[in-house]
Structure formats: C-alpha cells, structure tokens
Design a protein around this motif. Sequence first.
Motif, PDB file in Angstrom:
ATOM      1  N   MET A   1      -6.280  26.035  14.829  1.00 39.06           N
ATOM      2  CA  MET A   1      -6.564  24.826  14.073  1.00 39.06           C
ATOM      3  C   MET A   1      -5.862  24.910  12.718  1.00 39.06           C
ATOM      4  N   LEU A   2      -5.463  23.738  12.243  1.00 37.19           N
ATOM      5  CA  LEU A   2      -4.753  23.644  10.975  1.00 37.19           C
ATOM      6  C   LEU A   2      -5.529  22.770   9.994  1.00 37.19           C
ATOM      7  N   VAL A   3      -5.264  22.982   8.711  1.00 36.71           N
ATOM      8  CA  VAL A   3      -5.820  22.154   7.645  1.00 36.71           C
ATOM      9  C   VAL A   3      -4.679  21.703   6.747  1.00 36.71           C
ATOM     10  N   ILE A   4      -4.908  20.647   6.019  1.00 38.31           N
ATOM     11  CA  ILE A   4      -3.922  20.181   5.048  1.00 38.31           C
ATOM     12  C   ILE A   4      -4.122  20.958   3.748  1.00 38.31           C
ATOM     13  N   THR A   5      -3.045  21.561   3.261  1.00 39.74           N
ATOM     14  CA  THR A   5      -3.096  22.313   2.008  1.00 39.74           C
ATOM     15  C   THR A   5      -2.510  21.514   0.847  1.00 39.74           C
ATOM     16  N   GLN A   6      -1.697  20.502   1.155  1.00 38.38           N
ATOM     17  CA  GLN A   6      -1.167  19.596   0.142  1.00 38.38           C
ATOM     18  C   GLN A   6      -1.059  18.218   0.758  1.00 38.38           C
ATOM     19  N   ALA A   7      -1.611  17.233   0.082  1.00 35.89           N
ATOM     20  CA  ALA A   7      -1.657  15.869   0.606  1.00 35.89           C
ATOM     21  C   ALA A   7      -0.256  15.310   0.840  1.00 35.89           C
ATOM     22  N   GLY A   8      -0.186  14.379   1.784  1.00 36.25           N
ATOM     23  CA  GLY A   8       1.071  13.710   2.071  1.00 36.25           C
ATOM     24  C   GLY A   8       0.893  12.203   1.979  1.00 36.25           C
ATOM     25  N   PHE A   9       1.961  11.522   1.569  1.00 36.03           N
ATOM     26  CA  PHE A   9       1.925  10.071   1.412  1.00 36.03           C
ATOM     27  C   PHE A   9       3.189   9.480   2.020  1.00 36.03           C
ATOM     28  N   ALA A  10       3.116   8.251   2.497  1.00 40.76           N
ATOM     29  CA  ALA A  10       4.276   7.584   3.084  1.00 40.76           C
ATOM     30  C   ALA A  10       4.111   6.085   2.957  1.00 40.76           C
ATOM     31  N   GLU A  11       5.229   5.390   3.011  1.00 39.19           N
ATOM     32  CA  GLU A  11       5.211   3.932   2.947  1.00 39.19           C
ATOM     33  C   GLU A  11       6.386   3.409   3.757  1.00 39.19           C
ATOM     34  N   GLN A  12       6.148   2.318   4.462  1.00 38.34           N
ATOM     35  CA  GLN A  12       7.236   1.638   5.171  1.00 38.34           C
ATOM     36  C   GLN A  12       6.884   0.167   5.327  1.00 38.34           C
ATOM     37  N   THR A  13       7.922  -0.648   5.513  1.00 38.87           N
ATOM     38  CA  THR A  13       7.755  -2.078   5.742  1.00 38.87           C
ATOM     39  C   THR A  13       8.240  -2.393   7.152  1.00 38.87           C
ATOM     40  N   ILE A  14       7.379  -3.056   7.921  1.00 40.01           N
ATOM     41  CA  ILE A  14       7.707  -3.437   9.298  1.00 40.01           C
ATOM     42  C   ILE A  14       7.432  -4.925   9.441  1.00 40.01           C
ATOM     43  N   ASN A  15       8.472  -5.698   9.741  1.00 35.14           N
ATOM     44  CA  ASN A  15       8.354  -7.156   9.892  1.00 35.14           C
ATOM     45  C   ASN A  15       7.567  -7.797   8.751  1.00 35.14           C
ATOM     46  N   LYS A  16       7.945  -7.448   7.540  1.00 35.92           N
ATOM     47  CA  LYS A  16       7.384  -8.008   6.302  1.00 35.92           C
ATOM     48  C   LYS A  16       5.977  -7.499   5.970  1.00 35.92           C
ATOM     49  N   SER A  17       5.361  -6.711   6.851  1.00 38.30           N
ATOM     50  CA  SER A  17       4.070  -6.096   6.513  1.00 38.30           C
ATOM     51  C   SER A  17       4.352  -4.730   5.890  1.00 38.30           C
ATOM     52  N   ARG A  18       3.661  -4.460   4.805  1.00 43.77           N
ATOM     53  CA  ARG A  18       3.835  -3.188   4.088  1.00 43.77           C
ATOM     54  C   ARG A  18       2.702  -2.251   4.493  1.00 43.77           C
ATOM     55  N   PHE A  19       3.069  -1.042   4.940  1.00 42.65           N
ATOM     56  CA  PHE A  19       2.104  -0.022   5.358  1.00 42.65           C
ATOM     57  C   PHE A  19       2.225   1.170   4.415  1.00 42.65           C
ATOM     58  N   ILE A  20       1.091   1.628   3.896  1.00 44.75           N
ATOM     59  CA  ILE A  20       1.044   2.775   2.984  1.00 44.75           C
ATOM     60  C   ILE A  20       0.005   3.744   3.536  1.00 44.75           C
ATOM     61  N   ALA A  21       0.392   5.011   3.672  1.00 45.34           N
ATOM     62  CA  ALA A  21      -0.525   5.993   4.272  1.00 45.34           C
ATOM     63  C   ALA A  21      -0.721   7.200   3.371  1.00 45.34           C
ATOM     64  N   MET A  22      -1.885   7.805   3.517  1.00 40.76           N
ATOM     65  CA  MET A  22      -2.181   9.086   2.861  1.00 40.76           C
ATOM     66  C   MET A  22      -2.818  10.002   3.881  1.00 40.76           C
ATOM     67  N   ALA A  23      -2.527  11.280   3.757  1.00 39.23           N
ATOM     68  CA  ALA A  23      -3.139  12.316   4.598  1.00 39.23           C
ATOM     69  C   ALA A  23      -3.614  13.415   3.667  1.00 39.23           C
ATOM     70  N   LEU A  24      -4.906  13.718   3.691  1.00 44.47           N
ATOM     71  CA  LEU A  24      -5.432  14.721   2.782  1.00 44.47           C
ATOM     72  C   LEU A  24      -6.609  15.465   3.371  1.00 44.47           C
ATOM     73  N   ALA A  25      -6.907  16.601   2.764  1.00 44.22           N
ATOM     74  CA  ALA A  25      -8.024  17.433   3.193  1.00 44.22           C
ATOM     75  C   ALA A  25      -9.338  16.847   2.682  1.00 44.22           C
TER      76      ALA A  25
END
Length: 190
Positions: A1-25
């Motif tokens: 099993m794994l854990v997140i040691t440093q958060a990750g973030f991402a953003e993308q635009t798909i067909n004019k919709s903006r998606f923003i994500a975060m992954a954290l412990a």
Amino acid sequence: MLVITQAGFAEQTINKSRFIAMALACADEREVGQALRAFASKHPTAHHLAYGFRLKTEQGLVPRFSDAGEPSGTAGMPVLKLIEGRDLINVCVAVIRYYGGINLGTGGLARAYGGTAKLALDAAKTGHFVEMKPYPLTITYKQMDMMTNALLKCNGSIVSKAFNDQIELVVLLPVDESVNFLNRFKPYGG
C-alpha cells in the motif's frame, strides 16, 4: 500500500469545461472534510466538486466517493477507481468542474474527471505505508538520550511525556519495529 507524501495538483480544459484536481493525504474523514471545504472555498463559483477517498481504519479500508450532482458513476467513481488501482490509502482526490456550456456525455465526463484526477495523482509524490501505533513506555532519566536516538532511527516519535521518578512516555512506533524497540527498553521500564 502507498500513501501520498506530497500533494499533487492538476488542471485541464475539456470542451470549454475547466477541471481542477487535487490529490492529498488525509488521515481520517474529518481531515477529508476539511480538505474538501478548503478546496471548495478556493472555487466558490465552481459547478461541481466530485471526489473519492480511501482510508485505513480499525474496521478495514473505507472507500467513498461523490459524483456531486453529475450523472451517477461519472465523476467520483472514476476517481475512486484510480485510487484503488494505485493501492493508495489515507488519500483524498477531488476534482472541481467549471461547466463550459457543452455537455460531455457520461463517457466524456468519466474520462474528464478520471483524467484530471490521474494528472493530480501523477503530480503527487508517494511512499510506502508504514503502520504506526502508540505504545506506553517508562524509562529512567539516563535512558532518555538513547531512547530518543533509537526513536529517530526507526522514524518513531514521542506523543506525550511525564517526568516523575522515571519518565513515562507514549511513543509512536512503526508496528514492524515495535517489539524490538520495546524489548530494548524493557529492562529500564516500569
């Protein structure tokens, strides 16, 4: 099993919709709630906040997700499947959507939410899960330095301490190391 040691973030635009994500412990559901509220407060005009999380508890693994008003199984479920596929625990992944006016369809939504979550997980740093547990320990004053050094070597920590005739501690230890550690200090314990 794994854990997140440093958060990750991402953003993308798909067909004019903006998606923003975060992954954290997150250690528990309270921390998940705090993280989701903080993420939502940074995006007060977003249309959807879908998420998935997976926690290790005394009752076993607890997976949960929310589609946040999107069609059933199109937002939170793809996020949770990514978490499970990477064997992550004590993690929350959330994806915000600003609707751009173009319907993506169920398949498009699943790909957009899952794809943005994947980018955030790719940006996060992970490490192996080490189960930690608190243990009571009583030592003499002479043993404090030796015990502190031993704690550092096994990545343990002191949770609480009381100074009386002897030092009464609660130490947080990796479960795999606890027997050897506690036996090492048993002759000095009370």
